[in-house]
Design a protein around this motif. Structure first.
Motif, PDB file in Angstrom:
ATOM      1  N   MET A  31       0.843  -1.196   0.000  1.00 53.84           N
ATOM      2  CA  MET A  31       0.000   0.000   0.000  1.00 53.84           C
ATOM      3  C   MET A  31       0.880   1.248   0.000  1.00 53.84           C
ATOM      4  O   MET A  31       1.920   1.289   0.659  1.00 53.84           O
ATOM      5  CB  MET A  31      -0.915   0.022   1.230  1.00 53.84           C
ATOM      6  N   ARG A  32       0.414   2.254  -0.774  1.00 58.74           N
ATOM      7  CA  ARG A  32       1.088   3.542  -0.769  1.00 58.74           C
ATOM      8  C   ARG A  32       0.083   4.607  -0.335  1.00 58.74           C
ATOM      9  O   ARG A  32      -1.043   4.661  -0.839  1.00 58.74           O
ATOM     10  CB  ARG A  32       1.641   3.870  -2.152  1.00 58.74           C
ATOM     11  N   ILE A  33       0.517   5.478   0.602  1.00 60.98           N
ATOM     12  CA  ILE A  33      -0.311   6.582   1.078  1.00 60.98           C
ATOM     13  C   ILE A  33       0.426   7.880   0.799  1.00 60.98           C
ATOM     14  O   ILE A  33       1.604   8.030   1.158  1.00 60.98           O
ATOM     15  CB  ILE A  33      -0.594   6.459   2.588  1.00 60.98           C
ATOM     16  N   ASP A  34      -0.243   8.815   0.148  1.00 61.22           N
ATOM     17  CA  ASP A  34       0.295  10.149  -0.096  1.00 61.22           C
ATOM     18  C   ASP A  34      -0.539  11.162   0.651  1.00 61.22           C
ATOM     19  O   ASP A  34      -1.783  11.089   0.632  1.00 61.22           O
ATOM     20  CB  ASP A  34       0.282  10.467  -1.590  1.00 61.22           C
ATOM     21  N   LEU A  35       0.122  12.094   1.323  1.00 60.33           N
ATOM     22  CA  LEU A  35      -0.583  13.162   2.028  1.00 60.33           C
ATOM     23  C   LEU A  35      -0.220  14.507   1.416  1.00 60.33           C
ATOM     24  O   LEU A  35       0.977  14.819   1.268  1.00 60.33           O
ATOM     25  CB  LEU A  35      -0.230  13.167   3.520  1.00 60.33           C
ATOM     26  N   ILE A  36      -1.212  15.284   1.037  1.00 57.93           N
ATOM     27  CA  ILE A  36      -1.021  16.638   0.527  1.00 57.93           C
ATOM     28  C   ILE A  36      -1.287  17.588   1.687  1.00 57.93           C
ATOM     29  O   ILE A  36      -2.406  17.652   2.207  1.00 57.93           O
ATOM     30  CB  ILE A  36      -1.968  16.927  -0.651  1.00 57.93           C
ATOM     31  N   THR A  37      -0.274  18.343   2.087  1.00 58.65           N
ATOM     32  CA  THR A  37      -0.341  19.064   3.347  1.00 58.65           C
ATOM     33  C   THR A  37       0.522  20.322   3.336  1.00 58.65           C
ATOM     34  O   THR A  37       1.462  20.434   2.536  1.00 58.65           O
ATOM     35  CB  THR A  37       0.119  18.132   4.493  1.00 58.65           C
ATOM     36  N   LEU A  38       0.230  21.229   4.234  1.00 56.47           N
ATOM     37  CA  LEU A  38       1.089  22.393   4.461  1.00 56.47           C
ATOM     38  C   LEU A  38       2.145  22.097   5.524  1.00 56.47           C
ATOM     39  O   LEU A  38       3.044  22.912   5.743  1.00 56.47           O
ATOM     40  CB  LEU A  38       0.250  23.603   4.890  1.00 56.47           C
ATOM     41  N   PHE A  39       2.029  20.938   6.172  1.00 55.38           N
ATOM     42  CA  PHE A  39       2.960  20.583   7.248  1.00 55.38           C
ATOM     43  C   PHE A  39       3.476  19.152   7.055  1.00 55.38           C
ATOM     44  O   PHE A  39       3.176  18.251   7.853  1.00 55.38           O
ATOM     45  CB  PHE A  39       2.273  20.737   8.610  1.00 55.38           C
ATOM     46  N   PRO A  40       4.263  18.928   6.006  1.00 54.20           N
ATOM     47  CA  PRO A  40       4.754  17.569   5.733  1.00 54.20           C
ATOM     48  C   PRO A  40       5.657  17.027   6.833  1.00 54.20           C
ATOM     49  O   PRO A  40       5.656  15.817   7.098  1.00 54.20           O
ATOM     50  CB  PRO A  40       5.511  17.729   4.413  1.00 54.20           C
ATOM     51  N   GLU A  41       6.440  17.897   7.479  1.00 51.96           N
ATOM     52  CA  GLU A  41       7.335  17.428   8.542  1.00 51.96           C
ATOM     53  C   GLU A  41       6.540  16.836   9.705  1.00 51.96           C
ATOM     54  O   GLU A  41       6.927  15.823  10.286  1.00 51.96           O
ATOM     55  CB  GLU A  41       8.224  18.570   9.051  1.00 51.96           C
ATOM     56  N   MET A  42       5.437  17.482  10.026  1.00 47.02           N
ATOM     57  CA  MET A  42       4.566  16.982  11.096  1.00 47.02           C
ATOM     58  C   MET A  42       4.050  15.590  10.751  1.00 47.02           C
ATOM     59  O   MET A  42       4.091  14.667  11.579  1.00 47.02           O
ATOM     60  CB  MET A  42       3.398  17.948  11.288  1.00 47.02           C
ATOM     61  N   CYS A  43       3.590  15.428   9.516  1.00 42.60           N
ATOM     62  CA  CYS A  43       3.048  14.139   9.086  1.00 42.60           C
ATOM     63  C   CYS A  43       4.127  13.066   9.030  1.00 42.60           C
ATOM     64  O   CYS A  43       3.916  11.916   9.431  1.00 42.60           O
ATOM     65  CB  CYS A  43       2.376  14.291   7.732  1.00 42.60           C
ATOM     66  N   GLN A  44       5.302  13.426   8.533  1.00 45.57           N
ATOM     67  CA  GLN A  44       6.402  12.473   8.436  1.00 45.57           C
ATOM     68  C   GLN A  44       6.833  11.991   9.814  1.00 45.57           C
ATOM     69  O   GLN A  44       7.153  10.810  10.004  1.00 45.57           O
ATOM     70  CB  GLN A  44       7.579  13.114   7.706  1.00 45.57           C
ATOM     71  N   THR A  45       6.834  12.910  10.773  1.00 50.49           N
ATOM     72  CA  THR A  45       7.236  12.537  12.131  1.00 50.49           C
ATOM     73  C   THR A  45       6.296  11.502  12.720  1.00 50.49           C
ATOM     74  O   THR A  45       6.728  10.487  13.279  1.00 50.49           O
ATOM     75  CB  THR A  45       7.264  13.780  13.037  1.00 50.49           C
ATOM     76  N   VAL A  46       5.008  11.728  12.592  1.00 51.13           N
ATOM     77  CA  VAL A  46       4.024  10.804  13.155  1.00 51.13           C
ATOM     78  C   VAL A  46       4.056   9.461  12.438  1.00 51.13           C
ATOM     79  O   VAL A  46       4.091   8.393  13.068  1.00 51.13           O
ATOM     80  CB  VAL A  46       2.612  11.415  13.089  1.00 51.13           C
ATOM     81  N   MET A  47       4.072   9.489  11.107  1.00 50.69           N
ATOM     82  CA  MET A  47       4.015   8.246  10.342  1.00 50.69           C
ATOM     83  C   MET A  47       5.340   7.496  10.330  1.00 50.69           C
ATOM     84  O   MET A  47       5.406   6.349   9.895  1.00 50.69           O
ATOM     85  CB  MET A  47       3.569   8.537   8.909  1.00 50.69           C
ATOM     86  N   GLY A  48       6.396   8.138  10.798  1.00 49.05           N
ATOM     87  CA  GLY A  48       7.699   7.492  10.821  1.00 49.05           C
ATOM     88  C   GLY A  48       7.992   6.745  12.106  1.00 49.05           C
ATOM     89  O   GLY A  48       9.061   6.145  12.245  1.00 49.05           O
ATOM     90  N   GLU A  49       7.052   6.760  13.053  1.00 48.85           N
ATOM     91  CA  GLU A  49       7.277   6.135  14.352  1.00 48.85           C
ATOM     92  C   GLU A  49       6.559   4.800  14.481  1.00 48.85           C
ATOM     93  O   GLU A  49       5.680   4.464  13.697  1.00 48.85           O
ATOM     94  CB  GLU A  49       6.787   7.077  15.470  1.00 48.85           C
ATOM     95  N   SER A  50       6.953   4.035  15.479  1.00 51.04           N
ATOM     96  CA  SER A  50       6.266   2.834  15.936  1.00 51.04           C
ATOM     97  C   SER A  50       6.031   1.832  14.802  1.00 51.04           C
ATOM     98  O   SER A  50       6.866   1.640  13.923  1.00 51.04           O
ATOM     99  CB  SER A  50       4.948   3.236  16.606  1.00 51.04           C
ATOM    100  N   ILE A  51       4.863   1.194  14.807  1.00 45.06           N
ATOM    101  CA  ILE A  51       4.550   0.114  13.869  1.00 45.06           C
ATOM    102  C   ILE A  51       4.572   0.603  12.430  1.00 45.06           C
ATOM    103  O   ILE A  51       5.092  -0.076  11.535  1.00 45.06           O
ATOM    104  CB  ILE A  51       3.168  -0.491  14.207  1.00 45.06           C
ATOM    105  N   ILE A  52       4.015   1.802  12.203  1.00 49.41           N
ATOM    106  CA  ILE A  52       3.938   2.324  10.846  1.00 49.41           C
ATOM    107  C   ILE A  52       5.330   2.639  10.311  1.00 49.41           C
ATOM    108  O   ILE A  52       5.645   2.391   9.143  1.00 49.41           O
ATOM    109  CB  ILE A  52       3.048   3.579  10.783  1.00 49.41           C
ATOM    110  N   GLY A  53       6.184   3.182  11.168  1.00 45.22           N
ATOM    111  CA  GLY A  53       7.556   3.456  10.765  1.00 45.22           C
ATOM    112  C   GLY A  53       8.318   2.186  10.420  1.00 45.22           C
ATOM    113  O   GLY A  53       9.047   2.125   9.426  1.00 45.22           O
ATOM    114  N   ARG A  54       8.126   1.156  11.239  1.00 43.44           N
ATOM    115  CA  ARG A  54       8.812  -0.124  10.983  1.00 43.44           C
ATOM    116  C   ARG A  54       8.304  -0.758   9.693  1.00 43.44           C
ATOM    117  O   ARG A  54       9.075  -1.378   8.951  1.00 43.44           O
ATOM    118  CB  ARG A  54       8.619  -1.069  12.174  1.00 43.44           C
ATOM    119  N   ALA A  55       7.008  -0.600   9.427  1.00 41.45           N
ATOM    120  CA  ALA A  55       6.449  -1.168   8.191  1.00 41.45           C
ATOM    121  C   ALA A  55       7.061  -0.514   6.963  1.00 41.45           C
ATOM    122  O   ALA A  55       7.310  -1.170   5.947  1.00 41.45           O
ATOM    123  CB  ALA A  55       4.929  -0.987   8.181  1.00 41.45           C
TER     124      ALA A  55
END
Length: 247
Positions: free
Chosen positions: A1-25
């Motif tokens: 699966m690929r998820i793309d987020l269109i945002t004004l705050f990509p760093e915020m999104c990358q930080t959250v999605m880069g942690e824990s289970i989702i980050g390891r995946a």
């Protein structure tokens, strides 16, 4: 699966999605998450992505062209048109069934709104579905988008160690999850149910299902109304839920 987020705050999104289970995946290669800075797709020298609404009124709107350019760039990267979701209080309220539906798409793009929303023509031209996380207002669409992204990511093959990790969770089957316990078996005078110590897997499975029924009947009876309960489940609730009330 690929998820793309269109945002004004990509760093915020990358930080959250880069942690824990989702980050390891993502590190394992079973999930891709890409965050796109909307300001990179404006031709304005000040990188403005918003403007005042026609007809007057409070606030600003995200303009159509930067969103369109960004989404079309995502389509080129993916090599296909992703399913585009816009996080909006006007959308249908997110639940586990909706999560399962959206997770069936191999490529999902999530648009994070800001200010007073987006130009309506974007919704008409590109957006497949609008999703809300509840009847309240936030300062932006990033937190709702991350909730949706996290929820659908967990259902992607290979993200969790086993399908059972999510199949027995609250809401997946329409019921709330049964009570769970860990060591010690007796804590401050409170013993765990004996059936959990029996080693009898069929009895444990039956107990858990019945506890899910009772918990749902107590806390979220509205969920039961949406389910087709078996005659056995109906009898169990008729006999035990009333007794539970009296106690």
């Amino acid at each position: 699966m690929r998820i793309d987020l269109i945002t004004l705050f990509p760093e915020m999104c990358q930080t959250v999605m880069g942690e824990s289970i989702i980050g390891r995946a993502q590190k394992k290669g079973v999930l891709q998450v890409h965050c796109h800075q909307l300001r990179d797709y404006t031709y304005d020298k000040h990188n403005r992505v918003d403007d005042a609404p026609y007809g007057g009124g409070m606030g600003m709107l995200l303009m159509a062209e930067p969103i369109a350019d960004c989404f079309e760039h995502v389509c080129q990267q993916v090599g296909a048109r992703p399913y585009l979701v816009y996080m909006s209080p006007q959308g249908s309220v997110l639940n586990q069934q909706k999560v399962k539906e959206i997770s069936s798409h191999e490529n999902v793009c999530i648009l994070c709104g800001h200010y007073e929303g987006v130009d309506e023509r974007v919704l008409e031209e590109f957006v497949d579905e609008q999703i809300s996380i509840g009847d309240f207002v936030l300062t932006g669409g990033e937190l709702p988008a991350l909730i949706l992204a996290d929820a659908i990511s967990r259902l992607a093959p290979g993200v969790l160690s086993d399908d059972e990790c999510f199949e027995e969770e609250s809401h997946f089957s329409g019921l709330l999850e049964y009570p769970q316990y860990t060591r010690p078996s007796c804590w401050r005078g409170r013993d765990i149910p004996e059936v959990l110590l029996s080693g009898h897997h069929a009895n444990i499975k039956k107990w858990r299902h019945q506890q899910s029924l009772l918990r749902t009947a107590n806390a979220r009876p509205d969920l039961l109304e949406k389910l087709e309960l078996s005659p056995e489940d109906q009898r169990f609730l008729a006999e035990n839920f009333q007794q539970n009330d009296k106690e």
